[in-house]
Design a protein around this motif. Structure first.
Motif, PDB file in Angstrom:
ATOM      1  N   VAL A 197       0.995  -1.078   0.060  1.00  0.00           N
ATOM      2  CA  VAL A 197       0.029   0.025   0.144  1.00  0.00           C
ATOM      3  C   VAL A 197       0.964   1.479  -0.007  1.00  0.00           C
ATOM      4  CG1 VAL A 197      -1.952   1.150   1.192  1.00  0.00           C
ATOM      5  CG2 VAL A 197      -1.896  -1.138   1.182  1.00  0.00           C
ATOM      6  N   LEU A 198       2.112   1.307   0.994  1.00  0.00           N
ATOM      7  CA  LEU A 198       2.849   2.555   1.147  1.00  0.00           C
ATOM      8  C   LEU A 198       3.632   2.910   0.089  1.00  0.00           C
ATOM      9  CD1 LEU A 198       3.468   2.485   4.898  1.00  0.00           C
ATOM     10  CD2 LEU A 198       1.785   4.212   3.332  1.00  0.00           C
ATOM     11  N   THR A 199       4.203   1.857  -0.904  1.00  0.00           N
ATOM     12  CA  THR A 199       4.883   2.108  -2.059  1.00  0.00           C
ATOM     13  C   THR A 199       4.212   2.715  -3.019  1.00  0.00           C
ATOM     14  OG1 THR A 199       4.766  -0.202  -2.709  1.00  0.00           O
ATOM     15  CG2 THR A 199       6.801   0.463  -1.518  1.00  0.00           C
ATOM     16  N   GLY A 205       3.389  10.324  -4.771  1.00  0.00           N
ATOM     17  CA  GLY A 205       3.556  11.633  -4.016  1.00  0.00           C
ATOM     18  C   GLY A 205       2.450  11.994  -2.892  1.00  0.00           C
ATOM     19  N   ALA A 206       1.867  10.840  -2.445  1.00  0.00           N
ATOM     20  CA  ALA A 206       1.166  10.976  -1.134  1.00  0.00           C
ATOM     21  C   ALA A 206       1.826  11.889   0.100  1.00  0.00           C
ATOM     22  CB  ALA A 206       0.743   9.665  -0.630  1.00  0.00           C
ATOM     23  N   THR A 207       0.888  12.702   0.687  1.00  0.00           N
ATOM     24  CA  THR A 207       1.180  13.670   1.466  1.00  0.00           C
ATOM     25  C   THR A 207       1.355  12.588   2.876  1.00  0.00           C
ATOM     26  OG1 THR A 207      -1.229  13.964   2.504  1.00  0.00           O
ATOM     27  CG2 THR A 207      -0.286  15.359   0.614  1.00  0.00           C
ATOM     28  N   GLY A 208       2.166  13.147   3.892  1.00  0.00           N
ATOM     29  CA  GLY A 208       2.467  12.432   5.079  1.00  0.00           C
ATOM     30  C   GLY A 208       1.184  12.096   5.813  1.00  0.00           C
ATOM     31  N   GLN A 212       0.037   8.077   6.509  1.00  0.00           N
ATOM     32  CA  GLN A 212      -0.281   7.665   7.688  1.00  0.00           C
ATOM     33  C   GLN A 212      -1.439   6.825   7.889  1.00  0.00           C
ATOM     34  OE1 GLN A 212       0.103  11.064  10.434  1.00  0.00           O
ATOM     35  NE2 GLN A 212       2.106  11.265  10.172  1.00  0.00           N
ATOM     36  N   ARG A 213      -2.575   7.433   7.265  1.00  0.00           N
ATOM     37  CA  ARG A 213      -3.833   6.695   7.055  1.00  0.00           C
ATOM     38  C   ARG A 213      -3.624   5.634   6.519  1.00  0.00           C
ATOM     39  NH1 ARG A 213      -8.091   8.470   9.139  1.00  0.00           N
ATOM     40  NH2 ARG A 213      -8.368  10.624   9.989  1.00  0.00           N
TER      41      ARG A 213
END
Length: 302
Positions: A197-199, A205-208, A212-213
């Motif tokens: 999911v995070l990669t 360019g997802a925000t911080g 986190q969500r």
């Protein structure tokens, strides 16, 4: 808090079918036969053996949710499946879980021998990192570095390897606590789902805050996935699972059903999915594919 369940006409089965088709084609073209042929054949044997392709689909879906596109995420999605396949090849070895079947087919070491199976897993792991870098030229270099770092941590002692070590050490013991079991599953299974999911999000360019969500979402579905796996090892057949059923009990492994019982384990899985869906709420309707995937994880039968 109980999350609001999907109530639209979103067709998850069709969505997964389309995305899986894209992933299968990309995986097939990602690894050609070269010399020495045997090792490439062994790598392809397990990489192309089928499966749900959940990890690459999660990567693509998260990337699209955060404003990226499928082409941007696809090389990393393939790399995640290479890493996952490596973990399955090694997990099935006689020195680990000693399984004869995976995805309904003889395991890699049963076909090619233990020596080649180990090397096939090693080859897939190394190639995964090479593939991300060489096939994602359009990615932001800093984002690509973050992806590589995330993948490295996920597969090492802080992730898959550490979880596997504790899993092996826990066999046959009667003093395993729920906290230790959660640690094992969070590292052995959950870490790669979280990385998936995070990669995808990082590449887009997802925000911080978005990361986190999505991390909370992924951590919850990752643990829920393993809780359901533990349940299915007891309740499903070998034909349904595509691998030997009942091995956890035979190996005297600590599982959620063995510690909590079946019904409490089912309730735990549902609670985790509810929490995952709550984490997606700020994304609005765009997060519907991820929400539906979470609901699928707790409802799956194999």
């Amino acid at each position: 808090m109980v999350a609001q369940q999907t109530r639209t006409d979103f067709d998850l089965a069709q969505y997964l079918q389309v995305k899986k088709g894209v992933v299968e084609a990309a995986l097939d073209s990602s690894l050609a036969i070269a010399r020495p042929e045997k090792i490439y054949e062994a790598m392809r044997y397990s990489l192309l053996a089928g499966g749900k392709r959940l990890r690459p689909i999660l990567c693509i879906t998260a990337c699209e949710l955060c404003g990226g596109d499928e082409a941007l995420a696809l090389p990393t999605a393939c790399a995640l499946e290479m890493i996952h396949t490596m973990s399955l090849i090694h997990d099935d070895l006689p020195s680990m879980d000693n399984d004869d079947f995976r995805r309904g087919k003889p395991t890699n070491h049963k076909v090619y021998g233990e020596d080649i199976a180990i090397l096939a897993g090693d080859g897939l792991l190394a190639y995964a990192f090479e593939y991300v870098v060489t096939h994602t030229p359009q990615a932001d270099p800093q984002a690509l570095l973050q992806v590589i770092a995330r993948l490295g941590r996920t597969v090492g002692a802080a992730g898959l390897v550490g979880g596997q070590v504790l899993d092996l050490e826990s066999e046959g013991r009667t003093d395993i606590t729920p906290e230790t079991l959660t640690f094992i599953h969070t590292h052995k299974t959950g870490a790669l789902l979280e990385a998936s999911v995070l990669t995808g999000a990082i590449l887009a360019g997802a925000t911080g805050e978005q990361q986190q969500r999505l991390a909370r979402y992924a951590q919850n579905i990752g643990l829920a996935f393993q809780v359901v796996d533990d349940i299915l090892d007891i309740t499903a057949t070998q034909e349904e699972l595509g691998k030997t059923a009942g091995k956890d009990v035979k190996a005297q492994k600590a599982t959620y059903p063995s510690l909590l019982g079946l019904e409490a384990s089912r309730a735990q899985a549902q609670s985790l999915i509810d929490q995952a869906i709550v984490a997606l709420e700020p994304f609005g309707p765009s997060a519907e594919p991820l929400q539906a995937i979470a609901e699928y994880i707790v409802a799956r039968k194999y």
